[in-house]
Design an enzyme around this catalytic site. Sequence first.
Site, PDB file in Angstrom:
ATOM      1  N   ASP A  29      38.716  27.265  37.441  1.00 55.94           N
ATOM      2  CA  ASP A  29      38.782  28.598  38.044  1.00 55.94           C
ATOM      3  C   ASP A  29      38.075  28.493  39.404  1.00 55.94           C
ATOM      4  O   ASP A  29      36.850  28.417  39.469  1.00 55.94           O
ATOM      5  CB  ASP A  29      38.089  29.602  37.118  1.00 55.94           C
ATOM      6  CG  ASP A  29      37.906  30.971  37.771  1.00 55.94           C
ATOM      7  OD1 ASP A  29      38.296  31.135  38.950  1.00 55.94           O
ATOM      8  OD2 ASP A  29      37.360  31.867  37.111  1.00 55.94           O
ATOM      9  N   HIS A  47      33.923  34.168  34.115  1.00 61.90           N
ATOM     10  CA  HIS A  47      34.435  35.517  34.322  1.00 61.90           C
ATOM     11  C   HIS A  47      35.310  35.844  33.109  1.00 61.90           C
ATOM     12  O   HIS A  47      35.905  34.943  32.510  1.00 61.90           O
ATOM     13  CB  HIS A  47      35.293  35.491  35.601  1.00 61.90           C
ATOM     14  CG  HIS A  47      35.722  36.836  36.091  1.00 61.90           C
ATOM     15  ND1 HIS A  47      36.783  37.514  35.553  1.00 61.90           N
ATOM     16  CD2 HIS A  47      35.242  37.628  37.092  1.00 61.90           C
ATOM     17  CE1 HIS A  47      36.940  38.659  36.198  1.00 61.90           C
ATOM     18  NE2 HIS A  47      36.021  38.756  37.135  1.00 61.90           N
ATOM     19  N   LYS A  60      40.459  37.225  47.829  1.00 60.53           N
ATOM     20  CA  LYS A  60      39.057  36.832  48.022  1.00 60.53           C
ATOM     21  C   LYS A  60      38.897  35.896  49.209  1.00 60.53           C
ATOM     22  O   LYS A  60      37.811  35.397  49.489  1.00 60.53           O
ATOM     23  CB  LYS A  60      38.521  36.158  46.756  1.00 60.53           C
ATOM     24  CG  LYS A  60      38.370  37.105  45.564  1.00 60.53           C
ATOM     25  CD  LYS A  60      37.621  36.416  44.455  1.00 60.53           C
ATOM     26  CE  LYS A  60      37.833  37.080  43.108  1.00 60.53           C
ATOM     27  NZ  LYS A  60      37.187  38.384  42.982  1.00 60.53           N
ATOM     28  N   CYS A  73      31.927  41.427  35.255  1.00 57.54           N
ATOM     29  CA  CYS A  73      32.948  40.849  34.361  1.00 57.54           C
ATOM     30  C   CYS A  73      32.444  39.559  33.714  1.00 57.54           C
ATOM     31  O   CYS A  73      33.221  38.636  33.481  1.00 57.54           O
ATOM     32  CB  CYS A  73      34.263  40.612  35.083  1.00 57.54           C
ATOM     33  SG  CYS A  73      34.989  42.103  35.741  1.00 57.54           S
ATOM     34  N   GLN A 109      36.021  31.660  43.283  1.00 59.21           N
ATOM     35  CA  GLN A 109      34.854  31.835  44.141  1.00 59.21           C
ATOM     36  C   GLN A 109      34.617  30.611  45.024  1.00 59.21           C
ATOM     37  O   GLN A 109      33.742  30.622  45.876  1.00 59.21           O
ATOM     38  CB  GLN A 109      33.602  32.097  43.280  1.00 59.21           C
ATOM     39  CG  GLN A 109      33.688  33.350  42.441  1.00 59.21           C
ATOM     40  CD  GLN A 109      33.656  34.622  43.277  1.00 59.21           C
ATOM     41  OE1 GLN A 109      33.085  34.652  44.364  1.00 59.21           O
ATOM     42  NE2 GLN A 109      34.272  35.668  42.783  1.00 59.21           N
TER      43      GLN A 109
END
Lengths: 416, 152
Positions: free
Chosen positions: A201, A124, A227, A366, A204
């Site tokens: 990261d 991202h 999220k 993104c 997700q």
Amino acid sequence: MSAFNAAKLRADFPIMKRLVRGKPLAYLDNAATTQKPRQVIQSLVDFYEKHNANVHRGVHTLSEESTGMAEATRTKLAVFVGAPKPETLIFTRNATESINLVAHAWGRKFLKAGDMVLSTEMEHHSNLVPWQLLAAERGIKLKFVPVEPDGTLDLAKVKALLAESPKLFTFTALSNAIGTVNPVAELIKLGRAAGATIHVDACQWAPHRPIDLKTWGADFVSFSAHKMLGPTGVGVLWGREELLAAMDPFLGGGDMISRVTLEKSSWNELPYKFEAGTPNFADQVAFGPALDYLTSVGLENISAHEHALAAKARAILEAEGITILGPQDSAKRSGVVSFNVPGVHPHDVGTTFDLEGVAVRVGHHCCQPLMNKLQCGGTVRASFYLYNDESDLESFARALKRTLEFFKVKPKAGVL
Amino acid sequence: MALGTEGDAELQDLYREVLLDYFRSGARKGKCDPADLRAHGINPVCGDELEITAELKDGTVAKLRYAGHGCVISQASAAMMAEALEGVDIPKAKALVAAFKKLMLENGAVSDLPPELEPLASLEGVRKFPLRVKCATLGWNTILQGFEANKP
């Protein structure tokens, strides 16, 4: 394992009653942000109606209450992700800020000209641009593990790049754009063996799959409350304690100091050293019930449910001759289904879906470098979560049919 | 559920036949080479890129082309713009850009459109989709940048 009942869970989400353009909402944009259960919404209302006061400041009752409530979320979160200590979890505004914190407070102190930072082509922009800025400022080399045509990383290529001794290896656990699930534990292990500091990261990953920070063995992990059923404005950075202790502050101001004179200041203890100014305590409080909700439903159940829905969505698309991006192997996929309708721009697909009440994300997600690599300007992305059910798939199928009919495309017949 | 006429009417209101014709025809798609005016526009929402090139003669837009990849709305709007602005002097071209932006951004009346912009009335339905208005205005904002950069 208790029986998973999406319809029952759905009733906890007030927004699911909404009509969009006259149709029931089918919310399939969960990779962008998730909807909020009543428990989270109610906790915000309760907080503002009964407890609101600035944290870490007053000795009055309300301040004590709000401080305790905001800190209770940190403690809860530590259990949720297996953090060794709650104070190694820092609250930021969002995951982007978490990554920028690492780039500024760790990168600027410990990286020097000529050092290499290794990332991947599937990041991202939030895990790319901070490193580009740092590279431009400090003369750091950026290298990227290429993405294979099937949307995965080749571990042999990872190893070859790690052999160049990067100081930092920063990668996404799960691709937001095409749904690739990366072998996180393996990547961390390889990175550590090469002597790199590791940032994951997990934006997700955290909403869908358990994180056990102790087992992972990374150095920094970032993710975002919004999220995972929580409110907006709460990002998280977990850092290894000795690294956080060695780093200088990111932002300066109130709350992050222990002693201030006109000439200089000394820093507060963890985590407050990295939480300058009035924090977003009301939303931190409301993140607590989101974690409770996820815990009570069970991340494994959520993951299995959305995986099943995503597989059905893939079948609907494939029956029309539409190709799905990302790995073919279902085990390497998340609840994200990214595709293109041949001959119809993602925006036009998105608008047609919207007319059926179906919220999908369209565009580059993104991830422009990844889109360039996969040779598409953008995609249509449907991403599933715990409250999605068969009715959403029906809306999805209807919207797809309408798109194909209106724009007169027949991918099945090989018309491109 | 079978598609009802209501559903079709809804899509037809947004994607009017005129729009789809401009989108499919490919007329004025391409590049002027050499070009007296060259401008590059990006729609940050989707990352779509549009390149506008023009030949200018005696203060008039002699030839105008658009290139790039995009949705029906952005491509058809650029094609209609190229048609409308060809043969028009630059002050008039700027006035036409302003008139179109008024239609899209300020809910201007279709009846107020200058005759040169008649086909652009077909973008009226886009106003119900605020995020798509950026698609419709991409080409027009891009040529405005071109005019600015090209000031004598």
